[in-house]
Scaffold this active site. Sequence first.
Site, PDB file in Angstrom:
ATOM      1  N   GLU A 279       0.809  -1.225   0.000  1.00  0.00           N
ATOM      2  CA  GLU A 279       0.000   0.000   0.000  1.00  0.00           C
ATOM      3  C   GLU A 279       0.839   1.270   0.000  1.00  0.00           C
ATOM      4  O   GLU A 279       0.349   2.346  -0.330  1.00  0.00           O
ATOM      5  CB  GLU A 279      -0.967   0.007   1.204  1.00  0.00           C
ATOM      6  CG  GLU A 279      -0.296   0.096   2.570  1.00  0.00           C
ATOM      7  CD  GLU A 279       0.020  -1.266   3.146  1.00  0.00           C
ATOM      8  OE1 GLU A 279       0.290  -1.360   4.335  1.00  0.00           O
ATOM      9  OE2 GLU A 279      -0.005  -2.248   2.375  1.00  0.00           O
TER      10      GLU A 279
ATOM     11  N   ASP B 266      15.987  15.790 -32.562  1.00  0.00           N
ATOM     12  CA  ASP B 266      15.952  16.655 -33.730  1.00  0.00           C
ATOM     13  C   ASP B 266      17.319  17.324 -33.824  1.00  0.00           C
ATOM     14  O   ASP B 266      18.132  17.249 -32.905  1.00  0.00           O
ATOM     15  CB  ASP B 266      14.842  17.688 -33.563  1.00  0.00           C
ATOM     16  CG  ASP B 266      14.655  18.528 -34.821  1.00  0.00           C
ATOM     17  OD1 ASP B 266      14.982  18.042 -35.912  1.00  0.00           O
ATOM     18  OD2 ASP B 266      14.203  19.671 -34.698  1.00  0.00           O
TER      19      ASP B 266
ATOM     20  N   ASP C  44      12.443  20.590 -30.381  1.00  0.00           N
ATOM     21  CA  ASP C  44      12.044  21.944 -30.008  1.00  0.00           C
ATOM     22  C   ASP C  44      11.041  22.571 -30.954  1.00  0.00           C
ATOM     23  O   ASP C  44      10.667  23.721 -30.783  1.00  0.00           O
ATOM     24  CB  ASP C  44      13.284  22.847 -29.925  1.00  0.00           C
ATOM     25  CG  ASP C  44      13.860  23.160 -31.299  1.00  0.00           C
ATOM     26  OD1 ASP C  44      13.655  22.346 -32.226  1.00  0.00           O
ATOM     27  OD2 ASP C  44      14.500  24.216 -31.442  1.00  0.00           O
TER      28      ASP C  44
ATOM     29  N   ASP D  18       8.057  18.358 -33.929  1.00  0.00           N
ATOM     30  CA  ASP D  18       8.574  17.374 -32.973  1.00  0.00           C
ATOM     31  C   ASP D  18       7.541  16.975 -31.919  1.00  0.00           C
ATOM     32  O   ASP D  18       7.758  16.024 -31.164  1.00  0.00           O
ATOM     33  CB  ASP D  18       9.805  17.930 -32.245  1.00  0.00           C
ATOM     34  CG  ASP D  18      10.937  18.247 -33.197  1.00  0.00           C
ATOM     35  OD1 ASP D  18      11.139  17.471 -34.138  1.00  0.00           O
ATOM     36  OD2 ASP D  18      11.604  19.276 -33.003  1.00  0.00           O
TER      37      ASP D  18
ATOM     38  N   ASN E 194       5.925 -13.543   4.518  1.00  0.00           N
ATOM     39  CA  ASN E 194       5.037 -13.492   5.688  1.00  0.00           C
ATOM     40  C   ASN E 194       3.731 -14.220   5.428  1.00  0.00           C
ATOM     41  O   ASN E 194       3.219 -14.945   6.282  1.00  0.00           O
ATOM     42  CB  ASN E 194       4.749 -12.039   6.051  1.00  0.00           C
ATOM     43  CG  ASN E 194       5.904 -11.395   6.791  1.00  0.00           C
ATOM     44  OD1 ASN E 194       6.781 -12.074   7.302  1.00  0.00           O
ATOM     45  ND2 ASN E 194       5.916 -10.070   6.829  1.00  0.00           N
TER      46      ASN E 194
ATOM     47  N   ASN F 104       2.500  -4.448   9.719  1.00  0.00           N
ATOM     48  CA  ASN F 104       2.606  -3.951   8.344  1.00  0.00           C
ATOM     49  C   ASN F 104       2.881  -2.454   8.312  1.00  0.00           C
ATOM     50  O   ASN F 104       3.693  -1.967   7.513  1.00  0.00           O
ATOM     51  CB  ASN F 104       1.311  -4.285   7.584  1.00  0.00           C
ATOM     52  CG  ASN F 104       1.450  -4.061   6.095  1.00  0.00           C
ATOM     53  OD1 ASN F 104       2.374  -4.568   5.469  1.00  0.00           O
ATOM     54  ND2 ASN F 104       0.534  -3.307   5.532  1.00  0.00           N
TER      55      ASN F 104
ATOM     56  N   ASP G  55       6.170  -0.674   6.781  1.00  0.00           N
ATOM     57  CA  ASP G  55       6.028   0.353   5.747  1.00  0.00           C
ATOM     58  C   ASP G  55       6.738   1.639   6.149  1.00  0.00           C
ATOM     59  O   ASP G  55       7.375   2.298   5.318  1.00  0.00           O
ATOM     60  CB  ASP G  55       4.545   0.646   5.477  1.00  0.00           C
ATOM     61  CG  ASP G  55       3.888  -0.450   4.659  1.00  0.00           C
ATOM     62  OD1 ASP G  55       4.625  -1.191   3.972  1.00  0.00           O
ATOM     63  OD2 ASP G  55       2.654  -0.566   4.704  1.00  0.00           O
TER      64      ASP G  55
END
Length: 886
Positions: free
Chosen positions: A314, A356, A619, A623, A687, A712, A716
Amino acid sequence: MIKSILSTISPSATQQQSKTASREISKHEQDFIEFCSLTPEENLKRLKVDDKGLSSGEVAVRLEKYGPNDVGPKKQLGFIMEILQRCRNPLVIQLLVLCVVSIFMDDVPSAIVVGVMVFLSVFLAYFQEHRSSKAVERLREMVQTNCVVIRAGKEEEVPMNDIVPGDIVVLQAGAIIPADLRLLTAKDFFVSQSSLTGESMPVEKNPAASNIQGRGLIELLNACFQGSNVLSGTARGVVINTGLRTHFGAISKKLGEGRVLTSFDRGIASFTWLMIQFMMVMVIVVFLIVWITKGDWKSALQFSLAVSLGLTPEMLPMIVTVNLSKGALAMSRKKVIVKRLNSIQNFGAIDILCTDKTGTLTQDHIVLEKHVDVTNRESEDVLRYAWMNSYYQTGLRNLLDRSILSNADLDVERNCKKVDEIPFDFQRKRMSVVVDYEGDHVLICKGAVEDIYKACTHYMVDDEIFPMIDVIKNDLMEEYEAFSADGYRVLAIAYREFPQTKTIFSVADENEMILMGYIAFFDPPKDSAATAIQTLKSAGVITKVLTGDNALVTRKVCRDVGLDEDEVITGDRLIGLTQEQVGELAEKHNLFARLSPSQKEEIIISLQKRGHVVGFLGDGINDAISMRAADVGISVDTAVDVAKESADIILLEKNLLVLEDGIIEGRKVFGNIIKYIRMGASSNFGNMFSMLGSSYFLKFLPMAPIQILVNNLLYDFSQLGIPTDNVDEEYLQTPRKWNIGNVRRFMLFIGPISSIFDYATFFLMLYFYKCILFTPGDSASDKHYEQLFHTGWFVESILTQTLIVHIIRTRKIPFIQSRPSAGLLLTTLFIMGIGGFIPYYPPLANYLGMVPLPASFWLWITTFLLSYSVLTHYVKVWYFKRFGVD
């Protein structure tokens, strides 16, 4: 003043380019071509307008019929819609579903935690990208707001959006072409079309009837296109196409079709679905096992939801966003704007950079590079005579004249008296001035080489005059052709001396002249281009040039920047080829010229199909489509705004060496993201594998749902230091790509190692600490054994999976050969300390259902940690040798 530049494009190339253009022509463009083939008078008649312009009533009618002259601004999503769009991510949807189910199951803590994770990940990404995009929000400043038109016989300034087909537009130096129009009159009229075609040299336009034969649509000499700009001269033109019917509008419309998924997007999506598949299988199996063995479906459902949360990464959206945001901030300190956060990782993953030429590799600034005599030796006399021709002519000076006159330190007598001038015309393709110089009236002529040759009977070498016989003329032509083959734009300089008694001159006097030599112009490469290309090569990135300019100029520029190729592939070679054939050419060759925008896009897509991650640096308007197709679009500070809008990354400085910095930063970002993915996937899988087995043979749940949730969350939190972590130098040396198969294998090989020590902990708690004596019931003894088991596994689980972060983060020996960042070291040590502290803090321990652990437990757990670390390290080393890092 010279009004024409000798083209170095071969007839065959231009004819094939015409075929390419005609293949892509729409109905609006076909109508436009028909207008260009008519005379100015026929154009006005067909558009039902005269030289006084439209009346206000007719303007209103046509505005209603054709709509505003608007290329369709990009629709901006509102705040709510953008948040909802971000919530379409499968991982976010999964978490939201878990949140809703947790609420219905009265598992409020789980619902709150999951909700907070979703909120932080979604909103953090939104605000970071929204802030970055603010710096480049000028989407359509490329065209001027107002322009001058003739209406009802009077010149008036009107908003560009109010222009309609049939309007007569007045153009002068500095103006931007507001629509696609056909010229009615022109004087000394030069236009820059580099943003549309990639051609660096200015193009001369005239009102004579023209057609597409032998040239591309954009190269029609009596047409001007929206997005180009006037360099010199004056003109009037009648508007043919507006809005999305213009050439620029067609490009803009294609840009609005949406982006394709990039390498980063596909990688994250693949990993997300991989984890969802594992989660669904595990949750269903765990639910059935617990329900069957324990007989309580509600407890089984709550436990399986906790398991699903434990298997779900998560924190992935937050870790990814924080990593990308950190990379964006690092790039901003180097004057690089990151518009789309995902492009940071793509930047590091590219193994091919397509670019380019004009404005990216070159300065987009014409300079006088050579002034030589007919033997190709530098000549001050040639430069001096060219300078006087440009200085004393009375017409509007174009870029070539300005480049010549920029030689201000030239030793020239500037007080010469001008005697006469012979203006330029399209038939002669040359112009002359006559000055009173060193006792004579000297006619100095400058023009296209072939046309100067026609008027010369002699040539000069070292102040000596020789007759120009045919054999010599052929030799001199070879010198000129050698210049052209090197990509230069070449003009010839000739002169003739007259007595001071002659004061009136005409075209008839441009004969029997003496050829002095040549002046050659070029758009020079940027100083950093060659070094940047070599640096990219050393970083494992191949540079390929895709340009609309001609092959000769392209070869010259690329040779100067270190891309010396034997063959330049032109757009005509790509006509009729399959995508596989285009891909084979794109793989083999690095220089491509005379390409249309769609051909650039085709090459990029074909390279992506062959497994490459492709960046595009450009540019110009031409392009923009290629930038959108590439995995990462890069633009420069001098780009037109539509290119900046299409780009993911914008270089605010002309120094292309910042490309390497961006690529290395991207590889660091990807390295840290993949660390989290490997850690989270293998640890969570291990786990859950342990949870699955223990759920079957234990008489009670191996861990309470709230304990799984806290475990958990703590794990995290320990990962939050990953974005600050150091990345091994070896990892940064080559492009890094997503390989979900490798992630899956890593998870299957490394994950079960943790289960070995989990099961060792189970048996330690069951038989050494007598938790096997637990029997389902409400006695204090039964409760104590259950809580002791839960506490033992909780502590072992949090310590092993947090410590293993340091083993997995590097291929080397952790702490010795590769040191973590201070941030990662502090967060992991802090979480390990919290995990060991919780059982001894009564308020929190009682809430979580834990009890203090015996002192001997810590001897066992220390042994487990050391053994786990050593085993995992050796398996990791073997794995990377066997399957590779990616």
